[in-house]
Design a protein around this motif. Structure first.
Motif, PDB file in Angstrom:
ATOM      1  N   ALA A  34      53.040  41.926  37.086  1.00  9.26           N
ATOM      2  CA  ALA A  34      52.532  42.865  38.088  1.00  9.26           C
ATOM      3  C   ALA A  34      51.762  43.995  37.422  1.00  9.26           C
ATOM      4  O   ALA A  34      50.667  44.364  37.865  1.00  9.26           O
ATOM      5  N   ILE A  35      52.294  44.518  36.341  1.00  7.70           N
ATOM      6  CA  ILE A  35      51.631  45.603  35.609  1.00  7.70           C
ATOM      7  C   ILE A  35      50.292  45.120  35.043  1.00  7.70           C
ATOM      8  O   ILE A  35      49.304  45.850  35.062  1.00  7.70           O
ATOM      9  N   SER A  36      50.248  43.890  34.563  1.00 11.14           N
ATOM     10  CA  SER A  36      49.020  43.374  33.968  1.00 11.14           C
ATOM     11  C   SER A  36      47.911  43.204  35.011  1.00 11.14           C
ATOM     12  O   SER A  36      46.739  43.152  34.668  1.00 11.14           O
ATOM     13  N   GLU A  37      48.274  43.144  36.281  1.00 16.90           N
ATOM     14  CA  GLU A  37      47.299  42.989  37.364  1.00 16.90           C
ATOM     15  C   GLU A  37      46.786  44.324  37.899  1.00 16.90           C
ATOM     16  O   GLU A  37      45.914  44.342  38.753  1.00 16.90           O
ATOM     17  N   LEU A  38      47.322  45.417  37.447  1.00 17.16           N
ATOM     18  CA  LEU A  38      46.999  46.718  38.039  1.00 17.16           C
ATOM     19  C   LEU A  38      45.503  46.959  38.166  1.00 17.16           C
ATOM     20  O   LEU A  38      45.008  47.193  39.254  1.00 17.16           O
ATOM     21  N   ASP A  39      44.780  46.985  37.080  1.00 18.76           N
ATOM     22  CA  ASP A  39      43.327  47.120  37.094  1.00 18.76           C
ATOM     23  C   ASP A  39      42.835  48.163  38.109  1.00 18.76           C
ATOM     24  O   ASP A  39      42.061  47.865  39.007  1.00 18.76           O
ATOM     25  N   GLY A  40      43.359  49.373  37.982  1.00 14.35           N
ATOM     26  CA  GLY A  40      42.917  50.459  38.853  1.00 14.35           C
ATOM     27  C   GLY A  40      43.703  50.609  40.150  1.00 14.35           C
ATOM     28  O   GLY A  40      43.543  51.579  40.875  1.00 14.35           O
ATOM     29  N   SER A  41      44.538  49.654  40.478  1.00 10.52           N
ATOM     30  CA  SER A  41      45.358  49.757  41.688  1.00 10.52           C
ATOM     31  C   SER A  41      46.451  50.799  41.491  1.00 10.52           C
ATOM     32  O   SER A  41      46.838  51.104  40.368  1.00 10.52           O
TER      33      SER A  41
END
Length: 126
Positions: A34-41
């Motif tokens: 989940a953290i690796s998907e953050l990309d500004g979220s």
């Protein structure tokens, strides 16, 4: 595979499933994904999820997983007083010390109340 992410909610639900089955490592992998998907979220895990993860770590006396989880919480700006309290309780349950903990908590801008102070006496004696 056909959907495009992010899948924060699904990963958090999966994390809770793994925690229910006491599979801390798999739950931690869900958080990492989940953290690796953050990309500004600006996603943050629910407080219930955080509490459950840290409670399981305390019950299992798994300081390493609790520490790793707290690193992820810090990345999403939700490591707070309660998170540190649970982390300290995990150290106490595992009968481990962390001499740097007081400095770390203060460095993160967390006020050391009497509750944290009592736990720090066991974890990070002066």
């Amino acid at each position: 595979k056909r959907s495009s992410g992010p899948f924060f909610i699904a990963r958090e639900m999966l994390m809770m499933y793994y925690l229910k089955n006491r599979s801390i490592r798999l739950a931690l992998q869900c958080m990492e994904a989940a953290i690796s998907e953050l990309d500004g979220s600006e996603w943050q895990p629910k407080s219930d999820s955080i509490c459950k993860f840290l409670t399981v770590c305390e019950e299992e006396k798994d300081v390493d997983s609790a520490e790793e989880f707290c690193k992820y919480l810090k990345k999403v700006n939700c490591l707070n007083h309660r998170g540190y309290k649970s982390l300290l309780q995990t150290y106490v349950a595992a009968a481990k010390t962390a001499p740097y903990m007081r400095t770390r908590i203060e460095g993160d801008g967390i006020e050391i109340c009497s509750e944290l102070e009592n736990l720090l006496q066991n974890v990070s004696p002066e």
